[in-house]
Design a protein around this motif. Structure first.
Motif, PDB file in Angstrom:
ATOM      1  N   CYS A 126       0.850  -1.198   0.000  1.00 57.13           N
ATOM      2  CA  CYS A 126       0.000   0.000   0.000  1.00 57.13           C
ATOM      3  C   CYS A 126       0.879   1.240   0.000  1.00 57.13           C
ATOM      4  O   CYS A 126       1.643   1.464   0.941  1.00 57.13           O
ATOM      5  N   SER A 127       0.773   2.046  -1.042  1.00 59.76           N
ATOM      6  CA  SER A 127       1.519   3.303  -1.094  1.00 59.76           C
ATOM      7  C   SER A 127       0.862   4.252  -2.078  1.00 59.76           C
ATOM      8  O   SER A 127       0.291   3.828  -3.087  1.00 59.76           O
ATOM      9  N   GLY A 128       0.915   5.543  -1.758  1.00 60.46           N
ATOM     10  CA  GLY A 128       0.414   6.576  -2.648  1.00 60.46           C
ATOM     11  C   GLY A 128      -1.091   6.742  -2.641  1.00 60.46           C
ATOM     12  O   GLY A 128      -1.640   7.394  -3.529  1.00 60.46           O
ATOM     13  N   ALA A 129      -1.773   6.214  -1.631  1.00 61.32           N
ATOM     14  CA  ALA A 129      -3.232   6.231  -1.617  1.00 61.32           C
ATOM     15  C   ALA A 129      -3.769   7.027  -0.430  1.00 61.32           C
ATOM     16  O   ALA A 129      -3.049   7.316   0.528  1.00 61.32           O
ATOM     17  N   ASP A 130      -5.051   7.358  -0.527  1.00 60.26           N
ATOM     18  CA  ASP A 130      -5.759   8.075   0.530  1.00 60.26           C
ATOM     19  C   ASP A 130      -6.831   7.152   1.091  1.00 60.26           C
ATOM     20  O   ASP A 130      -7.698   6.670   0.349  1.00 60.26           O
ATOM     21  N   TYR A 131      -6.782   6.896   2.384  1.00 61.99           N
ATOM     22  CA  TYR A 131      -7.715   5.984   3.042  1.00 61.99           C
ATOM     23  C   TYR A 131      -8.665   6.792   3.925  1.00 61.99           C
ATOM     24  O   TYR A 131      -8.235   7.451   4.862  1.00 61.99           O
ATOM     25  N   LYS A 132      -9.949   6.740   3.603  1.00 63.68           N
ATOM     26  CA  LYS A 132     -10.936   7.549   4.306  1.00 63.68           C
ATOM     27  C   LYS A 132     -11.500   6.803   5.513  1.00 63.68           C
ATOM     28  O   LYS A 132     -11.904   5.646   5.403  1.00 63.68           O
ATOM     29  N   VAL A 133     -11.518   7.481   6.632  1.00 64.47           N
ATOM     30  CA  VAL A 133     -12.120   6.952   7.858  1.00 64.47           C
ATOM     31  C   VAL A 133     -13.182   7.967   8.253  1.00 64.47           C
ATOM     32  O   VAL A 133     -12.982   8.820   9.115  1.00 64.47           O
ATOM     33  N   ASP A 134     -14.323   7.893   7.566  1.00 67.12           N
ATOM     34  CA  ASP A 134     -15.295   8.984   7.640  1.00 67.12           C
ATOM     35  C   ASP A 134     -16.720   8.514   7.886  1.00 67.12           C
ATOM     36  O   ASP A 134     -17.675   9.275   7.638  1.00 67.12           O
ATOM     37  N   GLY A 135     -16.890   7.293   8.352  1.00 70.35           N
ATOM     38  CA  GLY A 135     -18.245   6.814   8.629  1.00 70.35           C
ATOM     39  C   GLY A 135     -19.141   6.790   7.416  1.00 70.35           C
ATOM     40  O   GLY A 135     -20.368   6.797   7.529  1.00 70.35           O
ATOM     41  N   GLY A 136     -18.544   6.768   6.220  1.00 69.45           N
ATOM     42  CA  GLY A 136     -19.314   6.735   4.978  1.00 69.45           C
ATOM     43  C   GLY A 136     -19.691   8.104   4.449  1.00 69.45           C
ATOM     44  O   GLY A 136     -20.448   8.207   3.477  1.00 69.45           O
ATOM     45  N   LEU A 137     -19.146   9.178   5.037  1.00 71.14           N
ATOM     46  CA  LEU A 137     -19.574  10.543   4.698  1.00 71.14           C
ATOM     47  C   LEU A 137     -19.460  10.845   3.212  1.00 71.14           C
ATOM     48  O   LEU A 137     -20.410  11.336   2.590  1.00 71.14           O
ATOM     49  N   LEU A 138     -18.308  10.574   2.610  1.00 68.95           N
ATOM     50  CA  LEU A 138     -18.110  10.950   1.215  1.00 68.95           C
ATOM     51  C   LEU A 138     -18.762   9.980   0.237  1.00 68.95           C
ATOM     52  O   LEU A 138     -18.762  10.226  -0.969  1.00 68.95           O
ATOM     53  N   ALA A 139     -19.345   8.910   0.760  1.00 69.00           N
ATOM     54  CA  ALA A 139     -20.104   7.997  -0.103  1.00 69.00           C
ATOM     55  C   ALA A 139     -21.540   8.474  -0.281  1.00 69.00           C
ATOM     56  O   ALA A 139     -22.281   7.946  -1.114  1.00 69.00           O
ATOM     57  N   LYS A 140     -21.927   9.484   0.493  1.00 69.24           N
ATOM     58  CA  LYS A 140     -23.334   9.878   0.562  1.00 69.24           C
ATOM     59  C   LYS A 140     -23.605  11.133  -0.244  1.00 69.24           C
ATOM     60  O   LYS A 140     -22.904  12.141  -0.102  1.00 69.24           O
ATOM     61  N   LEU A 141     -24.630  11.079  -1.091  1.00 66.63           N
ATOM     62  CA  LEU A 141     -25.116  12.268  -1.794  1.00 66.63           C
ATOM     63  C   LEU A 141     -26.097  13.023  -0.904  1.00 66.63           C
ATOM     64  O   LEU A 141     -26.801  12.418  -0.079  1.00 66.63           O
ATOM     65  N   GLY A 142     -26.158  14.342  -1.102  1.00 63.18           N
ATOM     66  CA  GLY A 142     -27.078  15.142  -0.321  1.00 63.18           C
ATOM     67  C   GLY A 142     -28.477  15.152  -0.909  1.00 63.18           C
ATOM     68  O   GLY A 142     -29.123  16.204  -0.977  1.00 63.18           O
ATOM     69  N   VAL A 143     -28.960  14.006  -1.318  1.00 60.78           N
ATOM     70  CA  VAL A 143     -30.287  13.880  -1.914  1.00 60.78           C
ATOM     71  C   VAL A 143     -31.211  13.241  -0.887  1.00 60.78           C
ATOM     72  O   VAL A 143     -30.899  12.172  -0.340  1.00 60.78           O
ATOM     73  N   VAL A 144     -32.318  13.875  -0.623  1.00 67.23           N
ATOM     74  CA  VAL A 144     -33.291  13.352   0.331  1.00 67.23           C
ATOM     75  C   VAL A 144     -34.507  12.857  -0.437  1.00 67.23           C
ATOM     76  O   VAL A 144     -35.174  13.630  -1.130  1.00 67.23           O
ATOM     77  N   LEU A 145     -34.805  11.575  -0.332  1.00 67.59           N
ATOM     78  CA  LEU A 145     -35.953  10.994  -1.009  1.00 67.59           C
ATOM     79  C   LEU A 145     -37.207  11.104  -0.120  1.00 67.59           C
ATOM     80  O   LEU A 145     -37.110  11.053   1.103  1.00 67.59           O
ATOM     81  N   PRO A 146     -38.361  11.226  -0.722  1.00 64.11           N
ATOM     82  CA  PRO A 146     -39.595  11.264   0.076  1.00 64.11           C
ATOM     83  C   PRO A 146     -39.849   9.916   0.720  1.00 64.11           C
ATOM     84  O   PRO A 146     -39.441   8.870   0.217  1.00 64.11           O
ATOM     85  N   ASP A 147     -40.503   9.950   1.860  1.00 62.09           N
ATOM     86  CA  ASP A 147     -40.844   8.691   2.548  1.00 62.09           C
ATOM     87  C   ASP A 147     -41.830   7.890   1.699  1.00 62.09           C
ATOM     88  O   ASP A 147     -42.650   8.434   0.976  1.00 62.09           O
TER      89      ASP A 147
END
Length: 263
Positions: A242-263
């Motif tokens: 493993c070298s030259g990479a960025d490892y995210k420890v973000d609780g899934g934050l950057l995997a999430k879009l700011g789109v809210v679907l209706p119930d």
């Protein structure tokens, strides 16, 4: 993870993620040295570790000052074995847009967050090469990839860290030196607490930190030890490819879009 016989240096190692990493490496048998600009924080960190049966070398230094860092590395040379691992976590996060922030404050952020990582690397690489290799982890941030409002200087410095990591990984692979980044999300650590103090009254700061954590898909702020586990893995032989990479420890934050679907 096994780190016996290895020396590790951690900038910003007296608090938060840096201290959690120091604890994990020391438990694995490493000789750990902490760099911080405040002696009182280093004393508190050493006392905390000593209460857990662990030890650390305390080095008072300003990560943005070449003479100060050179002296700290020379002291480490005299007090410990060859440097094989390094974590650069020293950083500040003042608020401000490019319009509102004074040039001197902008320069201070880059000097500590980016130039500090450069200086530590500048001094560490020849030592690691002489030791036969090593591993370096630079703390970036999710703010290097996507940013909130009013932290232009911090986001810029952390984005530059990702470029530094890629360049170092390429340049120093022949020296058997691996270089990676870890990008935390909202972690309940001193920097997050400082951010809360700048945006909420004292009685509302706990709720604000919890609110920030709730924005992450796992629904809570992370803990410093959870980030430290990733850092320790990247420093270990288990991450040998493993070298030259960025490892995210973000609780899934950057995997999430700011789109809210209706119930």
């Amino acid at each position: 993870m096994e780190f016996s016989g290895r020396t590790a240096l951690i900038t910003g190692g007296a608090t938060g993620i840096g201290l959690a990493t120091a604890r994990l490496l020391a438990r694995g048998g490493a000789t750990v040295a902490l760099i911080n600009h405040q002696e009182s924080d280093l004393d508190a960190a050493r006392k905390t570790l000593a209460g857990e049966g662990l030890d650390a070398i305390a080095l008072v230094a300003d990560v943005s000052d070449e003479a100060s860092m050179t002296e700290a590395f020379q002291t480490l040379d005299a007090r410990a074995g060859p440097l094989r691992m390094m974590v650069c976590s020293a950083a500040i996060q003042p608020f401000g847009t490019v319009e509102a922030m004074a040039p001197a404050e902008w320069d201070r952020v880059q000097s500590i967050n980016l130039n500090g990582a450069y200086l530590a690397s500048h001094l560490a690489v020849p030592r690691m090469r002489a030791a036969g290799g090593g591993a370096i982890v630079h703390l970036a941030s999710v703010q290097a990839t996507a940013t909130q409002a009013r932290i232009a200087a911090y986001s810029t410095s952390k984005a530059a860290i990702l470029g530094l990591v890629r360049a170092m990984a390429v340049d120093h692979a022949p020296d058997n030196i691996r270089v990676n980044a870890v990008s935390p999300g909202c972690i309940d650590a001193p920097m997050t607490r400082y951010s809360a103090s700048q945006n909420a009254a004292p009685e509302d700061q706990d709720a604000l930190v919890a609110h920030w954590g709730a924005a992450q898909p796992l629904g809570r702020p992370g803990r410093p030890d959870e980030v430290a586990e990733m850092i320790a893995f990247l420093l270990s032989d288990k991450a040998s490819f493993c070298s030259g990479a960025d490892y995210k420890v973000d609780g899934g934050l950057l995997a999430k879009l700011g789109v809210v679907l209706p119930d």
